[in-house]
Design a protein around this motif. Structure first.
Motif, PDB file in Angstrom:
ATOM      1  N   ALA A 158      41.851  40.156  42.803  1.00 54.04           N
ATOM      2  CA  ALA A 158      40.906  40.254  43.917  1.00 54.04           C
ATOM      3  C   ALA A 158      40.037  38.998  43.995  1.00 54.04           C
ATOM      4  O   ALA A 158      39.769  38.479  45.085  1.00 54.04           O
ATOM      5  CB  ALA A 158      40.028  41.496  43.763  1.00 54.04           C
ATOM      6  N   PHE A 159      39.623  38.493  42.836  1.00 56.85           N
ATOM      7  CA  PHE A 159      38.777  37.302  42.806  1.00 56.85           C
ATOM      8  C   PHE A 159      39.532  36.073  43.318  1.00 56.85           C
ATOM      9  O   PHE A 159      39.008  35.331  44.149  1.00 56.85           O
ATOM     10  CB  PHE A 159      38.250  37.056  41.392  1.00 56.85           C
ATOM     11  N   VAL A 160      40.762  35.855  42.846  1.00 60.29           N
ATOM     12  CA  VAL A 160      41.482  34.664  43.305  1.00 60.29           C
ATOM     13  C   VAL A 160      41.828  34.770  44.791  1.00 60.29           C
ATOM     14  O   VAL A 160      41.854  33.754  45.486  1.00 60.29           O
ATOM     15  CB  VAL A 160      42.726  34.331  42.440  1.00 60.29           C
ATOM     16  N   ASP A 161      42.061  35.982  45.286  1.00 57.96           N
ATOM     17  CA  ASP A 161      42.287  36.156  46.729  1.00 57.96           C
ATOM     18  C   ASP A 161      41.050  35.737  47.525  1.00 57.96           C
ATOM     19  O   ASP A 161      41.147  35.009  48.515  1.00 57.96           O
ATOM     20  CB  ASP A 161      42.602  37.619  47.055  1.00 57.96           C
ATOM     21  N   GLU A 162      39.888  36.219  47.116  1.00 57.86           N
ATOM     22  CA  GLU A 162      38.641  35.893  47.819  1.00 57.86           C
ATOM     23  C   GLU A 162      38.301  34.413  47.692  1.00 57.86           C
ATOM     24  O   GLU A 162      37.816  33.794  48.645  1.00 57.86           O
ATOM     25  CB  GLU A 162      37.485  36.742  47.295  1.00 57.86           C
ATOM     26  N   LEU A 163      38.551  33.860  46.523  1.00 59.24           N
ATOM     27  CA  LEU A 163      38.275  32.436  46.319  1.00 59.24           C
ATOM     28  C   LEU A 163      39.203  31.580  47.176  1.00 59.24           C
ATOM     29  O   LEU A 163      38.790  30.543  47.706  1.00 59.24           O
ATOM     30  CB  LEU A 163      38.411  32.092  44.838  1.00 59.24           C
TER      31      LEU A 163
ATOM     32  N   LEU B 111      30.381  36.039  47.634  1.00 54.62           N
ATOM     33  CA  LEU B 111      31.407  36.301  46.627  1.00 54.62           C
ATOM     34  C   LEU B 111      30.764  36.589  45.276  1.00 54.62           C
ATOM     35  O   LEU B 111      31.166  37.521  44.574  1.00 54.62           O
ATOM     36  CB  LEU B 111      32.374  35.121  46.527  1.00 54.62           C
ATOM     37  N   GLY B 112      29.734  35.824  44.922  1.00 57.71           N
ATOM     38  CA  GLY B 112      29.033  36.062  43.661  1.00 57.71           C
ATOM     39  C   GLY B 112      28.411  37.440  43.596  1.00 57.71           C
ATOM     40  O   GLY B 112      28.497  38.131  42.572  1.00 57.71           O
ATOM     41  N   ALA B 113      27.809  37.870  44.690  1.00 58.91           N
ATOM     42  CA  ALA B 113      27.192  39.201  44.727  1.00 58.91           C
ATOM     43  C   ALA B 113      28.253  40.293  44.608  1.00 58.91           C
ATOM     44  O   ALA B 113      28.041  41.294  43.908  1.00 58.91           O
ATOM     45  CB  ALA B 113      26.395  39.371  46.019  1.00 58.91           C
ATOM     46  N   ALA B 114      29.388  40.103  45.252  1.00 57.38           N
ATOM     47  CA  ALA B 114      30.468  41.095  45.176  1.00 57.38           C
ATOM     48  C   ALA B 114      31.024  41.193  43.762  1.00 57.38           C
ATOM     49  O   ALA B 114      31.322  42.291  43.281  1.00 57.38           O
ATOM     50  CB  ALA B 114      31.580  40.743  46.164  1.00 57.38           C
ATOM     51  N   VAL B 115      31.129  40.073  43.077  1.00 63.23           N
ATOM     52  CA  VAL B 115      31.633  40.060  41.702  1.00 63.23           C
ATOM     53  C   VAL B 115      30.651  40.763  40.764  1.00 63.23           C
ATOM     54  O   VAL B 115      31.052  41.526  39.885  1.00 63.23           O
ATOM     55  CB  VAL B 115      31.887  38.606  41.230  1.00 63.23           C
ATOM     56  N   GLU B 116      29.375  40.511  40.974  1.00 63.47           N
ATOM     57  CA  GLU B 116      28.361  41.053  40.064  1.00 63.47           C
ATOM     58  C   GLU B 116      28.031  42.520  40.319  1.00 63.47           C
ATOM     59  O   GLU B 116      27.791  43.264  39.380  1.00 63.47           O
ATOM     60  CB  GLU B 116      27.085  40.215  40.159  1.00 63.47           C
ATOM     61  N   SER B 117      28.019  42.939  41.584  1.00 59.63           N
ATOM     62  CA  SER B 117      27.557  44.301  41.835  1.00 59.63           C
ATOM     63  C   SER B 117      28.304  45.023  42.955  1.00 59.63           C
ATOM     64  O   SER B 117      27.897  46.109  43.353  1.00 59.63           O
ATOM     65  CB  SER B 117      26.061  44.283  42.159  1.00 59.63           C
ATOM     66  N   GLY B 118      29.371  44.454  43.436  1.00 59.08           N
ATOM     67  CA  GLY B 118      30.133  45.093  44.500  1.00 59.08           C
ATOM     68  C   GLY B 118      31.082  46.148  43.952  1.00 59.08           C
ATOM     69  O   GLY B 118      31.210  46.333  42.739  1.00 59.08           O
ATOM     70  N   PRO B 119      31.759  46.823  44.845  1.00 57.76           N
ATOM     71  CA  PRO B 119      32.710  47.842  44.403  1.00 57.76           C
ATOM     72  C   PRO B 119      33.984  47.203  43.826  1.00 57.76           C
ATOM     73  O   PRO B 119      34.318  46.071  44.165  1.00 57.76           O
ATOM     74  CB  PRO B 119      33.023  48.616  45.694  1.00 57.76           C
ATOM     75  N   PRO B 120      34.695  47.950  42.986  1.00 62.75           N
ATOM     76  CA  PRO B 120      35.988  47.470  42.502  1.00 62.75           C
ATOM     77  C   PRO B 120      36.963  47.351  43.674  1.00 62.75           C
ATOM     78  O   PRO B 120      36.777  48.020  44.684  1.00 62.75           O
ATOM     79  CB  PRO B 120      36.444  48.560  41.530  1.00 62.75           C
TER      80      PRO B 120
ATOM     81  N   ARG C 205      33.042  31.138  34.227  1.00 61.89           N
ATOM     82  CA  ARG C 205      32.617  32.207  33.316  1.00 61.89           C
ATOM     83  C   ARG C 205      33.281  33.527  33.677  1.00 61.89           C
ATOM     84  O   ARG C 205      33.741  34.268  32.807  1.00 61.89           O
ATOM     85  CB  ARG C 205      31.089  32.384  33.357  1.00 61.89           C
ATOM     86  N   HIS C 206      33.316  33.809  34.970  1.00 60.33           N
ATOM     87  CA  HIS C 206      33.922  35.066  35.421  1.00 60.33           C
ATOM     88  C   HIS C 206      35.411  35.095  35.069  1.00 60.33           C
ATOM     89  O   HIS C 206      35.900  36.080  34.485  1.00 60.33           O
ATOM     90  CB  HIS C 206      33.703  35.252  36.921  1.00 60.33           C
TER      91      HIS C 206
END
Length: 187
Positions: free
Chosen positions: A91-96, A68-77, A129-130
């Motif tokens: 998208a972040f809260v769904d994945e979390l 999840l961290g890698a997707a947030v930092e450098s993954g596609p929108p 932070r995100h």
């Protein structure tokens, strides 16, 4: 400095043992002695590598959260950079929510181990932070620091257990998405 091969094997064995014990036992009933015995290493090896139950569960959670961290930092929108902040937030809260539901016992064990100061955990800080950054973009007039803590409160281990027990992952995702939309003023 590269990790020695035997140290890397021991680290994986310890993390796998902790994971197995979390699947088979309630989080409060897992000791470092049990982890060491299950991993086939001495208790001292566990302490040298992780320092404590807190360190062990922090590392296991960090490992689970790495994708999840890698997707947030450098993954596609929309999860990664470049997407609108509202879409990234959802998208972040769904994945979390998915990560939390798949790791309920780990999160509960982690919360117990970090009891005195759960906000100092490196994974929590990274997520905070995100969220704070996204919420600052969406609501420059609001206290984004506080709001990020509120959203992350939706992933409390016992709360996740209760919500998913009566509605599964879909209920959890809908609930945290609704909270994030309201907090972030997202349509």
């Amino acid at each position: 400095m590269a990790e020695r091969a035997d140290a890397a094997r021991n680290r994986q064995a310890i993390l796998q043992a902790a994971d197995k014990l979390l699947r088979d036992h309630e989080p409060g009933h897992i000791s470092l002695d049990q982890v060491a015995a299950t991993a086939g290493v001495g208790k001292g090896t566990v302490f040298r590598r992780f320092g404590s139950r807190t360190g062990l569960f922090q590392e296991l959670l960090a490992e689970r959260a790495a994708r999840l961290g890698a997707a947030v930092e450098s993954g596609p929108p929309p999860l990664g950079p470049g997407g609108p902040p509202g879409q990234r937030l959802l998208a972040f809260v769904d994945e979390l929510a998915l990560l939390a539901a798949q790791n309920i016992r780990l999160i509960a064990a982690h919360e117990r181990a970090c009891g005195a100061d759960p906000h100092s955990d490196p994974t929590y800080q990274r997520w905070h932070r995100h969220l704070r950054g996204l919420l600052s973009e969406l609501r420059p007039d609001a206290d984004a620091d506080f709001l990020a803590h509120i959203v992350l409160g939706g992933y409390n281990g016992e709360l996740v257990r209760r919500i998913t027990a009566s509605g599964g992952v879909p209920r959890l995702r809908i609930a945290v998405r609704d909270l994030a939309q309201r907090v972030g003023d997202v349509d």
